[in-house]
Design a protein around this motif. Structure first.
Motif, PDB file in Angstrom:
ATOM      1  N   GLU A 507       0.822  -1.211   0.000  1.00  0.00           N
ATOM      2  CA  GLU A 507       0.000   0.000   0.000  1.00  0.00           C
ATOM      3  C   GLU A 507       0.855   1.260   0.000  1.00  0.00           C
ATOM      4  N   THR A 508       2.095   1.158   0.523  1.00  0.00           N
ATOM      5  CA  THR A 508       2.982   2.321   0.431  1.00  0.00           C
ATOM      6  C   THR A 508       3.281   2.643  -1.036  1.00  0.00           C
ATOM      7  N   SER A 509       3.432   1.591  -1.852  1.00  0.00           N
ATOM      8  CA  SER A 509       3.700   1.815  -3.279  1.00  0.00           C
ATOM      9  C   SER A 509       2.468   2.348  -3.995  1.00  0.00           C
ATOM     10  N   CYS A 510       1.270   1.873  -3.599  1.00  0.00           N
ATOM     11  CA  CYS A 510       0.034   2.393  -4.197  1.00  0.00           C
ATOM     12  C   CYS A 510      -0.065   3.902  -4.012  1.00  0.00           C
ATOM     13  N   ILE A 511       0.351   4.357  -2.852  1.00  0.00           N
ATOM     14  CA  ILE A 511       0.240   5.783  -2.533  1.00  0.00           C
ATOM     15  C   ILE A 511       1.381   6.590  -3.140  1.00  0.00           C
ATOM     16  N   LEU A 512       2.605   6.071  -3.028  1.00  0.00           N
ATOM     17  CA  LEU A 512       3.784   6.885  -3.327  1.00  0.00           C
ATOM     18  C   LEU A 512       4.249   6.839  -4.777  1.00  0.00           C
ATOM     19  N   LEU A 513       4.159   5.681  -5.458  1.00  0.00           N
ATOM     20  CA  LEU A 513       4.799   5.548  -6.763  1.00  0.00           C
ATOM     21  C   LEU A 513       4.303   6.569  -7.783  1.00  0.00           C
ATOM     22  N   PRO A 514       2.987   6.784  -7.948  1.00  0.00           N
ATOM     23  CA  PRO A 514       2.574   7.816  -8.909  1.00  0.00           C
ATOM     24  C   PRO A 514       3.096   9.206  -8.539  1.00  0.00           C
ATOM     25  N   ALA A 515       3.088   9.504  -7.240  1.00  0.00           N
ATOM     26  CA  ALA A 515       3.566  10.826  -6.812  1.00  0.00           C
ATOM     27  C   ALA A 515       5.057  10.987  -7.063  1.00  0.00           C
ATOM     28  N   VAL A 516       5.847   9.944  -6.836  1.00  0.00           N
ATOM     29  CA  VAL A 516       7.287  10.007  -7.088  1.00  0.00           C
ATOM     30  C   VAL A 516       7.560  10.171  -8.579  1.00  0.00           C
ATOM     31  N   CYS A 517       6.800   9.437  -9.420  1.00  0.00           N
ATOM     32  CA  CYS A 517       6.982   9.575 -10.870  1.00  0.00           C
ATOM     33  C   CYS A 517       6.658  11.005 -11.327  1.00  0.00           C
ATOM     34  N   ALA A 518       5.595  11.579 -10.790  1.00  0.00           N
ATOM     35  CA  ALA A 518       5.241  12.961 -11.146  1.00  0.00           C
ATOM     36  C   ALA A 518       6.313  13.930 -10.656  1.00  0.00           C
ATOM     37  N   PHE A 519       6.832  13.711  -9.451  1.00  0.00           N
ATOM     38  CA  PHE A 519       7.891  14.564  -8.903  1.00  0.00           C
ATOM     39  C   PHE A 519       9.146  14.491  -9.774  1.00  0.00           C
ATOM     40  N   ASN A 520       9.548  13.283 -10.152  1.00  0.00           N
ATOM     41  CA  ASN A 520      10.754  13.130 -10.973  1.00  0.00           C
ATOM     42  C   ASN A 520      10.600  13.811 -12.328  1.00  0.00           C
ATOM     43  N   SER A 622      17.544   7.828  -5.829  1.00  0.00           N
ATOM     44  CA  SER A 622      16.372   8.027  -6.674  1.00  0.00           C
ATOM     45  C   SER A 622      16.752   8.780  -7.946  1.00  0.00           C
ATOM     46  N   ALA A 623      15.888   8.700  -8.976  1.00  0.00           N
ATOM     47  CA  ALA A 623      16.170   9.390 -10.243  1.00  0.00           C
ATOM     48  C   ALA A 623      16.439  10.872 -10.005  1.00  0.00           C
ATOM     49  N   VAL A 624      15.660  11.466  -9.122  1.00  0.00           N
ATOM     50  CA  VAL A 624      15.956  12.819  -8.622  1.00  0.00           C
ATOM     51  C   VAL A 624      16.262  12.665  -7.137  1.00  0.00           C
ATOM     52  N   PRO A 625      17.531  12.750  -6.736  1.00  0.00           N
ATOM     53  CA  PRO A 625      17.890  12.507  -5.335  1.00  0.00           C
ATOM     54  C   PRO A 625      17.170  13.471  -4.392  1.00  0.00           C
ATOM     55  N   LEU A 626      16.687  12.925  -3.281  1.00  0.00           N
ATOM     56  CA  LEU A 626      16.015  13.750  -2.280  1.00  0.00           C
ATOM     57  C   LEU A 626      17.062  14.226  -1.277  1.00  0.00           C
ATOM     58  N   LYS A 627      17.336  15.516  -1.283  1.00  0.00           N
ATOM     59  CA  LYS A 627      18.414  16.074  -0.467  1.00  0.00           C
ATOM     60  C   LYS A 627      17.908  16.969   0.653  1.00  0.00           C
ATOM     61  N   SER A 628      16.610  17.235   0.691  1.00  0.00           N
ATOM     62  CA  SER A 628      16.078  18.117   1.735  1.00  0.00           C
ATOM     63  C   SER A 628      14.702  17.634   2.167  1.00  0.00           C
ATOM     64  N   LYS A 629      14.326  18.067   3.362  1.00  0.00           N
ATOM     65  CA  LYS A 629      13.007  17.712   3.885  1.00  0.00           C
ATOM     66  C   LYS A 629      11.912  18.277   3.001  1.00  0.00           C
ATOM     67  N   GLU A 630      12.166  19.446   2.395  1.00  0.00           N
ATOM     68  CA  GLU A 630      11.151  20.080   1.556  1.00  0.00           C
ATOM     69  C   GLU A 630      10.848  19.235   0.312  1.00  0.00           C
ATOM     70  N   MET A 631      11.865  18.575  -0.226  1.00  0.00           N
ATOM     71  CA  MET A 631      11.642  17.732  -1.402  1.00  0.00           C
ATOM     72  C   MET A 631      10.770  16.522  -1.045  1.00  0.00           C
ATOM     73  N   VAL A 632      11.012  15.938   0.101  1.00  0.00           N
ATOM     74  CA  VAL A 632      10.187  14.807   0.541  1.00  0.00           C
ATOM     75  C   VAL A 632       8.762  15.279   0.804  1.00  0.00           C
ATOM     76  N   ARG A 633       8.633  16.449   1.427  1.00  0.00           N
ATOM     77  CA  ARG A 633       7.297  16.971   1.714  1.00  0.00           C
ATOM     78  C   ARG A 633       6.517  17.235   0.425  1.00  0.00           C
ATOM     79  N   GLU A 634       7.183  17.638  -0.632  1.00  0.00           N
ATOM     80  CA  GLU A 634       6.483  17.871  -1.899  1.00  0.00           C
ATOM     81  C   GLU A 634       5.828  16.578  -2.398  1.00  0.00           C
ATOM     82  N   ILE A 635       6.533  15.471  -2.227  1.00  0.00           N
ATOM     83  CA  ILE A 635       5.962  14.178  -2.631  1.00  0.00           C
ATOM     84  C   ILE A 635       4.814  13.794  -1.707  1.00  0.00           C
ATOM     85  N   LEU A 636       5.011  13.958  -0.396  1.00  0.00           N
ATOM     86  CA  LEU A 636       3.971  13.595   0.567  1.00  0.00           C
ATOM     87  C   LEU A 636       2.724  14.457   0.381  1.00  0.00           C
TER      88      LEU A 636
END
Length: 644
Positions: A507-520, A622-636
């Motif tokens: 279920e983590t992948s159900c939630i996160l994978l589309p968002a990560v692809c859009a972020f990248n 990751s394809a676009v490395p996450l280097k800050s909390k703000e980048m992770v928050r954008e995905i969340l």
């Protein structure tokens, strides 16, 4: 004068021909054996319908064999009666019961050694003028050199009686055959088949009897483990390999609690292992808590286990790996378990740690793919941080993985489908990785095709065994891509920290994978891989993220069942981005898509989640490395508070 009598014309004295009556016995071979039907309409349908393959292959030989056996018993019964009425002249106790006499001619068929011819009135020599034998049959046959018409007629009548008796006895004979087959032949075949071949020598094992064929092969080219087995029931396969290849006698089972409560499969496995089970653990908390691993380690150490068998999902498999490593290093508390972790870098050797000595056999009921990995993840109960286990030179993975598509029908549908999405996540992040090789891309693409189409078929028909096996084999290809050297990305990295908050692996992948692809895709200009010192992947290749995602889209659009789903939802090939295509697939599977579905969404909670995610090695690769909390928050934040 009386009139003279008129001469009467007489008919020629020719013998009248008796009209030959049809003999039904002559047509017996061409007369179908009737079978019971429920109605005349069904009878007509059955008559018009061609024989099924099952009837041709199984029923016809069974009916023929049972009739021949029945006919043999009838003939033996009648022969015994005639033998008793007309014993041979040369008789003795030994000859009467000797097996050599069983196939001798019937007593009345051997005129040179029989009292049958004495059964007529008069003596055998015909002293009263009679001809020897019943109705003079023996002598007339000798004189004329052929059987008379009445002799042949009697033979036909006698044969008809025998056949009638045989048909009446046939039903009981069939029951006897099936009883012997089920109680003797099949158990004997199973016993013998368990002794066929060595695991190291075989690619395909051919069990004896009517059982299916087991396929045993290496999961990955160039690696000595794990072997995968499929084609026969899981309990039978496990018992065979435990006995013949692992030579184990003290087996510890980590079993799914849900399976134990709702099915008898755990009991079936215990019975198949026939007294070799020394301990069973029912259920583990998702994401594998350290405290539970310590409990199992202590139990396993106390009973001196020599093999661990897992029957369930990914958390059990991770637990078995950690327990095996803990047993080798006598780790039974939190500090010693912490010392086993790989500090985010499994490529660094750990000469201070002993390699595991207790092998693992995995019988997965999900599609997470952890059974093919030499690494494990476990969650610290106190910090809720998930740590990695496994280091260079000390593989943790199972030696044997047993696949059974019938078994996984017992897996709850939501868990089956969501774990399949986890495997899809492996494929997508492998293909999109900046370190993906052509070989890894081929394996991941093959796995992606099998998994998405198989999951859609499983959703439409949960009893589709072929689709389930297709999914299981798709996981092998997905993991082959991962093991080819391409690290995974942010969907896995953030998902590792999302799990301890109550979200299942898949279920983590159900939630996160589309968002990560859009972020990248939105940050394609930043597409370089991790640069952190000491990391295995420390170079900075330029990556064409749109081109990578285009490869994934081409794979999906190339499968008919997936393309039809996209067309149904108005998606357009070459225009709709990957994130939207994945969203349609996951919603078609009926899986959750938002953090709010699990009650996650507070600022403090999301900030803590972002901080923990930055410590995961796959957020860096990751394809676009996450280097800050703000980048992770954008995905969340893209995983939104919205539900649906």
């Amino acid at each position: 004068m009386a009139p003279s009598a008129q001469p009467t014309s007489s008919q020629p004295n020719t013998p009248s021909k008796r009209k030959k009556k049809p003999d039904p016995f002559l047509d017996l071979a061409n007369t179908p054996i009737p079978s019971a039907v429920s109605s005349p309409d069904e009878a007509q349908k059955d008559f018009d319908r061609s024989e099924s393959t099952i009837k041709k292959v199984i029923l016809t030989p069974l009916l023929f064999t049972s009739f021949i056996i029945s006919l043999f018993f009838v003939q033996r019964r009648d022969r015994a009666y005639r033998y008793n009425e007309h014993p041979p002249l040369t008789t003795s106790w030994w000859l009467r019961f000797s097996p050599s006499q069983w196939l001798n001619p019937e007593p009345y068929q051997d005129p040179d050694d029989s009292t049958w011819h004495k059964a007529s009135a008069g003596t055998a020599d015909g002293g009263d003028g009679s001809i020897s034998g019943i109705d003079g049959q023996v002598e007339m046959t000798r004189r004329n050199g052929k059987n008379q018409w009445f002799t042949r007629k009697k033979h036909r009548k006698m044969a008809k009686l025998h056949f009638t008796d045989a048909f009446e006895l046939q039903g009981k004979t069939i029951v006897a055959i099936e009883t012997v087959n089920n109680d003797v032949v099949v158990p004997l075949a199973m016993s013998q088949s368990a002794q066929t071949g060595s695991l190291a020598e075989c690619g395909v094992l051919k069990p004896r009897g009517r059982m299916a064929q087991e396929v045993v092969k290496l999961a990955f080219d160039g690696q000595d483990h794990p072997l995968i087995s499929h084609g026969i029931p899981f309990a039978q396969a496990c018992a065979r390999h435990v006995e013949q290849n692992f030579k184990a006698s003290r087996v510890y089972i980590l079993a799914s609690g849900t399976l134990a409560r709702t099915t008898n499969v755990v009991r079936t496995l215990q019975q198949a292992l026939d007294g070799k089970v020394v301990g069973v653990r029912y259920g583990m908390t998702p994401h594998t808590l350290w405290s539970e691993c310590i409990e199992v380690t202590k139990d396993a150490k106390e009973v001196d286990v020599d093999l661990i068998v897992t029957l369930g999902g990914g958390s059990l498999i991770d637990a078995a790996k950690i327990v095996s490593l803990a047993l080798a290093n006598n780790a039974t508390d939190f500090p010693s378990i912490l010392n086993l972790t790989n500090n985010r870098d499994p490529s660094v050797p750990r000469p201070d740690l002993a390699s595991p000595t207790v092998p693992i056999v995995s019988i997965p009921t999900s599609l997470s793919g952890g059974e093919y990995s030499d690494h494990a993840g476990g969650t610290n109960d106190e910090t809720h941080h998930k740590h990695g286990f496994g280091h260079a030179g000390a593989p943790l993975g199972p030696k044997l993985v047993i696949l059974d598509p019938e078994l996984v029908k017992t897996t709850p549908q939501r868990f089956w489908l969501s774990s399949g999405v986890r495997a899809i996540d492996h494929c997508v992040e492998t293909i999109c990785s900046p370190f993906c090789t052509p070989a890894a891309a081929r394996c991941a693409s093959s796995g992606l095709r099998q998994l998405v189409s198989g999951l859609l078929r499983s959703k439409a028909d949960p009893d589709d065994t072929e689709a389930r096996l297709q999914c299981q084999l798709g996981v092998v290809d997905a993991m082959a891509g991962c093991k080819a050297g391409a690290p995974l990305g942010a969907s896995h990295g953030i998902g590792h920290q999302l799990g301890p908050l109550g979200v299942g692996h898949g279920e983590t992948s159900c939630i996160l994978l589309p968002a990560v692809c859009a972020f990248n895709l939105g940050h394609a200009a930043e597409g370089t891989a991790g640069t952190e010192k000491g990391q295995e992947h420390s170079v900075e290749p330029l990556i064409d993220i749109p081109a990578k995602q285009h490869i994934v889209l081409n794979v999906l659009w190339g499968v008919d069942i997936i393309a039809q789903l996209f067309d149904k939802h108005g998606l357009r090939q070459g225009e709709t981005p990957l994130a939207d295509c994945l969203d349609v697939i996951f919603r078609a599977l009926g899986l959750p898509r938002r953090l709010a579905d699990f009650g996650i969404g507070g600022e403090e909670q999301l900030n803590k989640l972002a901080e923990n995610s930055l410590q995961d090695r796959w957020c860096v690769t990751s394809a676009v490395p996450l280097k800050s909390k703000e980048m992770v928050r954008e995905i969340l934040d893209a995983c939104g508070p919205k539900t649906g």
